[in-house]
Design an enzyme around this catalytic site. Structure first.
Site, PDB file in Angstrom:
ATOM      1  N   SER A  14       0.828  -1.205   0.000  1.00  0.00           N
ATOM      2  CA  SER A  14       0.000   0.000   0.000  1.00  0.00           C
ATOM      3  C   SER A  14       0.867   1.262   0.000  1.00  0.00           C
ATOM      4  O   SER A  14       1.955   1.268   0.579  1.00  0.00           O
ATOM      5  CB  SER A  14      -0.881  -0.039   1.259  1.00  0.00           C
ATOM      6  OG  SER A  14      -1.242   1.245   1.671  1.00  0.00           O
ATOM      7  N   GLN A  73       0.258  -0.584  -4.818  1.00  0.00           N
ATOM      8  CA  GLN A  73      -1.010   0.160  -4.872  1.00  0.00           C
ATOM      9  C   GLN A  73      -0.747   1.649  -4.693  1.00  0.00           C
ATOM     10  O   GLN A  73      -0.109   2.066  -3.723  1.00  0.00           O
ATOM     11  CB  GLN A  73      -1.963  -0.325  -3.772  1.00  0.00           C
ATOM     12  CG  GLN A  73      -3.249   0.507  -3.656  1.00  0.00           C
ATOM     13  CD  GLN A  73      -3.174   1.556  -2.568  1.00  0.00           C
ATOM     14  OE1 GLN A  73      -2.550   1.331  -1.524  1.00  0.00           O
ATOM     15  NE2 GLN A  73      -3.774   2.718  -2.801  1.00  0.00           N
ATOM     16  N   TYR A 107      -2.052   5.562  -4.238  1.00  0.00           N
ATOM     17  CA  TYR A 107      -3.063   6.586  -3.944  1.00  0.00           C
ATOM     18  C   TYR A 107      -2.637   7.863  -4.647  1.00  0.00           C
ATOM     19  O   TYR A 107      -1.459   8.231  -4.609  1.00  0.00           O
ATOM     20  CB  TYR A 107      -3.113   6.889  -2.448  1.00  0.00           C
ATOM     21  CG  TYR A 107      -4.051   6.030  -1.646  1.00  0.00           C
ATOM     22  CD1 TYR A 107      -5.355   5.782  -2.078  1.00  0.00           C
ATOM     23  CD2 TYR A 107      -3.656   5.497  -0.426  1.00  0.00           C
ATOM     24  CE1 TYR A 107      -6.218   5.011  -1.325  1.00  0.00           C
ATOM     25  CE2 TYR A 107      -4.521   4.725   0.339  1.00  0.00           C
ATOM     26  CZ  TYR A 107      -5.801   4.490  -0.122  1.00  0.00           C
ATOM     27  OH  TYR A 107      -6.650   3.727   0.633  1.00  0.00           O
ATOM     28  N   THR A 160      -6.081   3.136  -6.652  1.00  0.00           N
ATOM     29  CA  THR A 160      -7.301   3.039  -5.844  1.00  0.00           C
ATOM     30  C   THR A 160      -8.218   4.217  -6.127  1.00  0.00           C
ATOM     31  O   THR A 160      -7.818   5.381  -6.056  1.00  0.00           O
ATOM     32  CB  THR A 160      -6.942   2.950  -4.348  1.00  0.00           C
ATOM     33  OG1 THR A 160      -6.235   1.734  -4.155  1.00  0.00           O
ATOM     34  CG2 THR A 160      -8.184   2.961  -3.471  1.00  0.00           C
ATOM     35  N   ARG A 200     -15.537   6.790   9.801  1.00  0.00           N
ATOM     36  CA  ARG A 200     -15.707   5.556  10.576  1.00  0.00           C
ATOM     37  C   ARG A 200     -15.993   5.915  12.026  1.00  0.00           C
ATOM     38  O   ARG A 200     -15.144   6.487  12.703  1.00  0.00           O
ATOM     39  CB  ARG A 200     -14.462   4.687  10.456  1.00  0.00           C
ATOM     40  CG  ARG A 200     -14.248   4.293   9.022  1.00  0.00           C
ATOM     41  CD  ARG A 200     -12.975   3.537   8.759  1.00  0.00           C
ATOM     42  NE  ARG A 200     -12.634   3.776   7.361  1.00  0.00           N
ATOM     43  CZ  ARG A 200     -11.456   4.230   6.917  1.00  0.00           C
ATOM     44  NH1 ARG A 200     -10.468   4.422   7.753  1.00  0.00           N
ATOM     45  NH2 ARG A 200     -11.275   4.454   5.630  1.00  0.00           N
ATOM     46  N   LYS A 226      -8.762  -0.165  -8.802  1.00  0.00           N
ATOM     47  CA  LYS A 226      -9.311  -0.835  -7.617  1.00  0.00           C
ATOM     48  C   LYS A 226     -10.385   0.035  -6.966  1.00  0.00           C
ATOM     49  O   LYS A 226     -10.136   1.212  -6.689  1.00  0.00           O
ATOM     50  CB  LYS A 226      -8.199  -1.094  -6.593  1.00  0.00           C
ATOM     51  CG  LYS A 226      -8.684  -1.660  -5.274  1.00  0.00           C
ATOM     52  CD  LYS A 226      -7.515  -1.992  -4.356  1.00  0.00           C
ATOM     53  CE  LYS A 226      -7.983  -2.637  -3.062  1.00  0.00           C
ATOM     54  NZ  LYS A 226      -8.507  -1.680  -2.100  1.00  0.00           N
ATOM     55  N   HIS A 240     -13.729  -0.923  -0.766  1.00  0.00           N
ATOM     56  CA  HIS A 240     -12.735  -0.617   0.270  1.00  0.00           C
ATOM     57  C   HIS A 240     -13.082  -1.343   1.574  1.00  0.00           C
ATOM     58  O   HIS A 240     -12.867  -0.823   2.669  1.00  0.00           O
ATOM     59  CB  HIS A 240     -12.667   0.895   0.505  1.00  0.00           C
ATOM     60  CG  HIS A 240     -11.274   1.404   0.767  1.00  0.00           C
ATOM     61  ND1 HIS A 240     -10.444   1.840  -0.232  1.00  0.00           N
ATOM     62  CD2 HIS A 240     -10.561   1.531   1.918  1.00  0.00           C
ATOM     63  CE1 HIS A 240      -9.292   2.234   0.295  1.00  0.00           C
ATOM     64  NE2 HIS A 240      -9.335   2.033   1.602  1.00  0.00           N
ATOM     65  N   ARG A 267     -15.372   0.544   4.033  1.00  0.00           N
ATOM     66  CA  ARG A 267     -14.787   1.596   4.879  1.00  0.00           C
ATOM     67  C   ARG A 267     -15.085   3.007   4.385  1.00  0.00           C
ATOM     68  O   ARG A 267     -14.662   3.979   5.006  1.00  0.00           O
ATOM     69  CB  ARG A 267     -13.269   1.406   4.969  1.00  0.00           C
ATOM     70  CG  ARG A 267     -12.887   0.156   5.734  1.00  0.00           C
ATOM     71  CD  ARG A 267     -11.426  -0.194   5.565  1.00  0.00           C
ATOM     72  NE  ARG A 267     -10.506   0.625   6.311  1.00  0.00           N
ATOM     73  CZ  ARG A 267     -10.246   0.490   7.615  1.00  0.00           C
ATOM     74  NH1 ARG A 267     -10.866  -0.425   8.302  1.00  0.00           N
ATOM     75  NH2 ARG A 267      -9.371   1.263   8.206  1.00  0.00           N
TER      76      ARG A 267
END
Ligand SMILES: Cc1cc2nc3c(=O)[nH]c(=O)nc-3n(C[C@H](O)[C@H](O)[C@H](O)COP(=O)(O)O)c2cc1C
Length: 387
Positions: free
Chosen positions: A109, A130, A132, A158, A167, A253, A277, A280
């Site tokens: 990540s 991955q 961002y 992503t 959250r 993704k 996700h 989330r």
């Protein structure tokens, strides 16, 4: 050996005991009241598999799967997990190495707690990166260049974090980074001594990929800098730029809408991950198992479609594949395993999931995953619809 663990659910309960509440809640929680996360998991509980019988499933069953030009020993891998080091220091490297040994992919990540270079070294043939897309383009460009020179050949972009996830468990725990311990957090830490000692030895988890950028960034504090690493500016034109800059496989993704999967294919993506996700981001998002069929129908049989969200056992993996996925990923199950059992847990969770998958295949009479298309009618999703 799968250790003494009977299930991912048991690993989750053990992790819940071993980790401070704010750390466990960060891993375990979902957006809003957790409705989407629950929906992801429930979709698998409700789906059924009708066994076929008298098919001689003695001997080895073949769990191998081809994806992105490589043969994997198992059809599942580790989804990108940012800040995993809050569960246990060392987790990223342990999972990467365990994935490499298991013949499974590991996705590093962007906000991992180890560098993308170190994680590539831990999983030299089986790691993916991955990305961002944060606010500052020069950082995105540099991450892409680093991923290339570290030897990654597959990159996930992503798409499903246009805004930070809300959250409630994190909000209630006042969980933020860097950690600012209040009285409640101090009590939480003190009552979980194994975790506290591990953190005391290793230091507080850090976003290691970013440290070199923080000083040169226009952000005025580390907290502001971290906040700037997720942004809503990603759009199709920026996706085109990333496609032009990345010579390897490029996967989008976080797609649930069939139309978005088609657009990704039209713009040169090599695949999509049907994902929300892990529930989330948007509490009202559909269960990914339910969203998969329409995506598969829209892109046709030859475009790579991966699936994640709510997969918790071997039968779930099989259901995802029979529903039309080429491969599945899991996030939380791998973190629970290390939270529960440390480095040993990283290896045990692959063994556990593979053994469960082999058993599930045997139960329905499927000898090799390559023959799964002939078994698609064994799966009934909610409402009785067969694919
Ligand atoms: C603690 C945590 C951190 C995550 N961090 C990232 C991330 O950095 N990048 C990303 O693309 N997805 C991230 N995800 C989403 C996962 O990649 C994956 O989509 C999700 O966990 C799948 O659902 P599952 O946990 O039910 O298997 C994260 C998920 C969790 C639980």
């Amino acid at each position: 050996m799968a250790g003494s663990w009977a299930s991912i659910d048991d690993l989750r309960l053990a992790a819940r005991r071993r980790l401070p509440r704010f750390a466990f809640d960060f891993i375990d929680g979902g957006a809003g009241d957790g409705a989407c996360l629950a929906r992801n998991v429930e979709a698998y509980r409700r789906a059924t598999l009708t066994p076929r019988v008298l098919r001689n499933v003695d001997g080895d069953l073949d769990t191998s799967m081809q994806l992105f030009g490589k043969s994997w020993t198992v059809p599942f891998g580790v989804a990108p997990i940012g800040m995993a080091g809050i569960a246990w220091p060392g987790i990223d490297g342990w999972l990467a190495a365990a994935a490499e040994r298991a013949g499974a992919p590991y996705t590093a990540s962007t906000p991992a707690t180890d560098t993308l270079e170190a994680l590539r070294a831990a999983a030299p043939t089986s790691s993916w990166f991955q990305l961002y897309v944060g606010r500052e383009q020069w950082i995105v460009d540099d991450l892409i260049a680093r991923a290339k020179s570290a030897g990654y050949d597959t990159m996930f972009v992503t798409a499903d974090v246009p805004k930070p996830g809300k959250r409630r468990r994190d909000i209630r725990n006042r969980f933020m980074l860097p950690l600012r311990p209040g009285a409640r957090m101090a009590f939480d830490v003190a009552t979980h001594p194994a975790w506290s000692m591990a953190i005391a030895r290793a230091g507080s988890p850090r976003f290691q990929n970013f440290e070199r950028y923080a000083q040169a960034s226009s952000a005025s504090s580390l907290a502001e800098f971290m906040a700037s690493q997720t942004s809503g500016r990603l759009d199709w034109s920026l996706f085109d730029d990333i496609r032009a800059a990345w010579p390897g496989k490029l996967i989008l993704k976080g797609v649930c809408a069939p139309r978005d999967a088609v657009m990704a294919a039209e713009r040169g993506a090599d695949g999509v991950v049907v994902s929300n996700h892990g529930g989330r981001q948007l509490a009202s998002a559909p269960a990914t198992l339910d969203a998969l069929g329409a995506v598969r129908d829209a892109v046709g049989p030859d475009f790579a479609v991966l699936l994640d969200g709510g997969i918790r056992c071997g039968e779930d993996i099989l259901k995802g594949l029979l529903a039309g996925a080429d491969f599945v990923l899991m996030g939380r199950p791998f973190v629970y395993a290390v939270g529960a059992a440390g480095e040993a847990g990283a290896g045990q969770v692959f063994d556990l999931l593979r053994a469960e998958l082999v058993n599930a295949m045997g139960q329905i009479g499927l000898r090799a995953l390559a023959d799964r298309a002939a078994f698609a009618d064994c799966l009934r999703l909610e409402g009785g619809s067969a694919r």
